[in-house]
Scaffold this active site. Structure first.
Site, PDB file in Angstrom:
ATOM      1  N   VAL A 172       0.845  -1.190   0.000  1.00 49.50           N
ATOM      2  CA  VAL A 172       0.000   0.000   0.000  1.00 49.50           C
ATOM      3  C   VAL A 172       0.883   1.243   0.000  1.00 49.50           C
ATOM      4  CG1 VAL A 172      -0.274   0.016   2.535  1.00 49.50           C
ATOM      5  CG2 VAL A 172      -1.999   1.102   1.123  1.00 49.50           C
ATOM      6  N   LYS A 173       0.375   2.237  -0.702  1.00 49.07           N
ATOM      7  CA  LYS A 173       1.090   3.520  -0.758  1.00 49.07           C
ATOM      8  C   LYS A 173       0.227   4.566  -0.073  1.00 49.07           C
ATOM      9  CE  LYS A 173       1.941   6.826  -4.479  1.00 49.07           C
ATOM     10  NZ  LYS A 173       2.505   6.943  -5.823  1.00 49.07           N
ATOM     11  N   THR A 174       0.847   5.316   0.836  1.00 54.22           N
ATOM     12  CA  THR A 174       0.084   6.327   1.550  1.00 54.22           C
ATOM     13  C   THR A 174       0.954   7.549   1.777  1.00 54.22           C
ATOM     14  OG1 THR A 174      -1.482   6.613   3.364  1.00 54.22           O
ATOM     15  CG2 THR A 174       0.595   5.539   3.923  1.00 54.22           C
TER      16      THR A 174
END
Ligand code: R5P
Length: 262
Positions: A172-174
């Site tokens: 996941v990219k945040t």
């Protein structure tokens, strides 16, 4: 996780350090000719030797990256919106898994818009993409896009990342935030951070450093690299932070020294 899935992920998150420097150059999918990416081939080519994985759309991949490169590709497969409209959250899936496989990608990526009007559609897009990815051994990166009304704080970003993981995303990219370690601790999949708007180089290096110290496995950074006046020096400095645990001062010194050697 099967062998193909693991193998593809290991091309992105390097097994020797457990970390990754992804270069994000997908901005044009809703922003058009973003500053620094007007000519994607020219921007991307000098950065490739310092990049672990390239995040981009199939259009830029086909037109602007030499297929003789063995760079792992994280293909953006969501879109259908433009900066001219209000509802940037109204994304659909734009690329079939068959075409992603034909393009020999290491992973596919899509945005999810938690808390927005189109939350459900984007989360079901993720779930469906994971179903297809599982079938063919293609990992899925969920990008936690933040709407204008949402605060980029620990509570909200933890919610987004955890939902992405629960629906089966493989990483996941945040965004980075205060108490970022809580985002990472409550998320059972690897987390990479976006760089966000262009910052002075030292500040961008500090952002990367803080994220790594608090548990991120790397960065998927765009503007803070390609909008720098010295992108090759900047990506090397980011690499030092991510793969060599360089301090902010060490990384900034490296930036200055590569910059002046050019
Ligand atoms: C945004 O939707 C795109 O996925 C970008 O790739 C992402 O924001 C990372 O780029 P930047 O470091 O410029 O924020």
């Amino acid at each position: 996780m099967d062998w193909g899935m693991k193998n593809r992920l290991s091309r992105i998150i390097k097994p020797d350090t457990g970390r990754t420097v992804m270069l994000a150059v997908d901005h044009g999918y809703f922003l058009g000719p973003t500053s620094g990416l007007e000519n994607p081939r020219k921007t991307i080519a000098p950065l490739l030797p310092h990049t672990d994985a390239l995040m981009l759309t199939r259009g830029v991949l086909r037109t602007s990256v030499d297929p003789n490169n063995d760079i792992p590709v994280v293909l953006r497969v969501s879109g259908g919106t433009s900066i001219l409209k209000e509802n940037l959250d109204n994304e659909g899936i734009t690329v079939s898994m068959k075409d992603a496989i034909r393009l020999n990608v290491a992973a596919v990526a899509l945005s999810i818009f938690v808390g927005s009007d189109h939350e459900k559609e984007t989360l079901l897009n993720l779930a469906n993409l994971v179903n297809e990815g599982e079938e063919y051994g293609i990992p899925v990166l969920a990008v936690t896009a933040v709407g204008k009304k949402m605060a980029r704080d620990v509570r909200y970003l933890s919610l987004c990342c955890r939902i992405a993981a629960e629906l089966g995303a493989h990483f996941v990219k945040t965004y980075y935030c205060d108490e970022f370690e809580k985002v990472v601790e409550s998320c059972p999949i690897p987390v990479v951070i976006a760089g966000g708007k262009k910052l002075p180089e030292r500040e961008a290096l500090k952002l990367a450093f803080d994220a790594i110290q608090k548990g991120a496995v790397g960065v998927d950074m765009g503007r803070n690299i390609f909008q720098s006046d010295h992108p090759v020096a900047m990506i090397q400095a980011v690499r030092a932070v991510v793969h060599e645990n360089a301090s902010v001062d060490q990384a900034y010194d490296l930036f200055e020294s590569v910059k002046s050697s050019k």
